[in-house]
Design an enzyme around this catalytic site. Sequence first.
Site, PDB file in Angstrom:
ATOM      1  N   LYS A   1       0.821  -1.224   0.000  1.00  0.00           N
ATOM      2  CA  LYS A   1       0.000   0.000   0.000  1.00  0.00           C
ATOM      3  C   LYS A   1       0.846   1.260   0.000  1.00  0.00           C
ATOM      4  O   LYS A   1       2.035   1.238   0.304  1.00  0.00           O
ATOM      5  CB  LYS A   1      -0.955  -0.014   1.199  1.00  0.00           C
ATOM      6  CG  LYS A   1      -2.128  -0.962   0.963  1.00  0.00           C
ATOM      7  CD  LYS A   1      -3.203  -0.826   2.013  1.00  0.00           C
ATOM      8  CE  LYS A   1      -4.351  -1.796   1.710  1.00  0.00           C
ATOM      9  NZ  LYS A   1      -5.307  -1.890   2.808  1.00  0.00           N
TER      10      LYS A   1
ATOM     11  N   ARG B   1      -3.559  -9.703   5.372  1.00  0.00           N
ATOM     12  CA  ARG B   1      -4.038  -9.792   3.978  1.00  0.00           C
ATOM     13  C   ARG B   1      -2.877  -9.360   3.088  1.00  0.00           C
ATOM     14  O   ARG B   1      -2.459  -8.208   3.149  1.00  0.00           O
ATOM     15  CB  ARG B   1      -5.259  -8.878   3.806  1.00  0.00           C
ATOM     16  CG  ARG B   1      -5.885  -8.956   2.435  1.00  0.00           C
ATOM     17  CD  ARG B   1      -7.086  -8.032   2.350  1.00  0.00           C
ATOM     18  NE  ARG B   1      -7.740  -8.153   1.057  1.00  0.00           N
ATOM     19  CZ  ARG B   1      -7.357  -7.484  -0.030  1.00  0.00           C
ATOM     20  NH1 ARG B   1      -6.339  -6.659   0.014  1.00  0.00           N
ATOM     21  NH2 ARG B   1      -7.997  -7.663  -1.173  1.00  0.00           N
TER      22      ARG B   1
HETATM   23  C1  9MG Z   1     -10.245  -5.546   0.066  1.00  0.00           C
HETATM   24  N1  9MG Z   1      -9.223  -4.927   0.872  1.00  0.00           N
HETATM   25  C2  9MG Z   1      -8.252  -4.066   0.452  1.00  0.00           C
HETATM   26  N2  9MG Z   1      -7.495  -3.687   1.482  1.00  0.00           N
HETATM   27  C3  9MG Z   1      -7.996  -4.300   2.584  1.00  0.00           C
HETATM   28  C4  9MG Z   1      -7.665  -4.297   3.942  1.00  0.00           C
HETATM   29  O1  9MG Z   1      -6.684  -3.543   4.411  1.00  0.00           O
HETATM   30  N3  9MG Z   1      -8.386  -5.061   4.781  1.00  0.00           N
HETATM   31  C5  9MG Z   1      -9.426  -5.806   4.322  1.00  0.00           C
HETATM   32  N4  9MG Z   1     -10.117  -6.540   5.223  1.00  0.00           N
HETATM   33  N5  9MG Z   1      -9.798  -5.842   3.038  1.00  0.00           N
HETATM   34  C6  9MG Z   1      -9.090  -5.093   2.189  1.00  0.00           C
END
Ligand code: 9MG
Length: 279
Positions: A226, A260
Site C-alpha cells: 500500500k 491480507r
Molecule cells: C479488500 N481490501 C483491500 N485492502 C484491505 C484491507 O486492508 N483489509 C481488508 N479486510 N480488506 C481489504
Amino acid sequence: MTDLTHSFMDFSLPKIMAVLNITPDSFSDGGAFYAGNSQPDLSRVLNRVDLMLSEGAHLIDVGGESTRPGAEPVSPEEELARVLPVVEAIVSRFDVPVSVDTSTPTVISEAARAGASMINDVRALRRPGALTAAAASGLPVCLMHMLGEPQHMQLNPGYVDIAADVKTFLLERIAACEAAGIPRSRILIDPGFGFGKTLQHNLILFRSLPELVDLGFPVIVGVSRKSLVGAILDKPVEERMVGSIALGMLAIQRGVKVLRVHDISATADALKILQAVEG
Ligand code: 9MG
C-alpha cells in the site's frame, strides 16, 4: 459453520489471507485474472491458487470490485459475473476457505451459496441490504473501517482522533451486526489501513492496534504494497514487499491474527521466523 470455516476461525496461530483480485484495475495486480467482458480467466485463477496454497496461504480473498483510491464502482451484475465462477471453481478444486471481498448484498448471498467461508467488507456491511444478507448467510464477517468511498477517500481525510474514531466506528458496526443477528463469535475487525487516511493517520492507527486487539475480536490487517509503505520508503508499488512484510510482522507482534497479503511465500517465511523467536 462448515469445517473449513471452523478451521479458519481458529486463531491460535496467525493466518495468511491471500489477495486474489478479479478486476481489470486493482492497484498492484489488476488485470492478471480478468479476461475482459466480465469474464474471469479460470485456468489462470486455479493455477494461481495452487501456487498460493503451496506458498502457505490459509485463506483466499476473492474480490471483483477494485477498492484502490479513485476506483469507480461496478454494477452488482458485473461484480457477480467476476466473482461467482471463481468462488465455485476454487471450492470445487481445493480444500481452502475462500473469503469474498464485497459490499454487495447479492454477491454476499450468492457467494455463501457457492461455498464461501467468510465475507470481507471494506464498507463494514453499510450498503443497504448487506447486514441482512450477511446475517442470513451464517458466515463470519470482517468489518473494515473506511472513511468515505474509494473514489474520493484520499482527498483530504480528517478525524478528531483517528484511533478513537476508528474504534468507535467499529464498535457501532459490531452493535449493528449483533442487532441484525450476527453473533460476536462470527465477527472480525480491521482498521482499514489506507482507506481514507494520510500517512500520519495510518501511523497513529498502527500504534493503537493493541487497543483494537483488546476489544476481543480477531483483527485483520492489510498493508501489503500500500501507499503508506511507499510513502515511508519512497518506493513504487513493485518495490514494497520488504516494507510490507516488516509492517505485517509488527502488526502480528501487536496481536493481529490475519495478514491480507500479495507476497505469500515471503510473508510465510517471516511468520516462521517470528514464531521461532517468540515460541
Ligand atoms: C479488500 N481490501 C483491500 N485492502 C484491505 C484491507 O486492508 N483489509 C481488508 N479486510 N480488506 C481489504
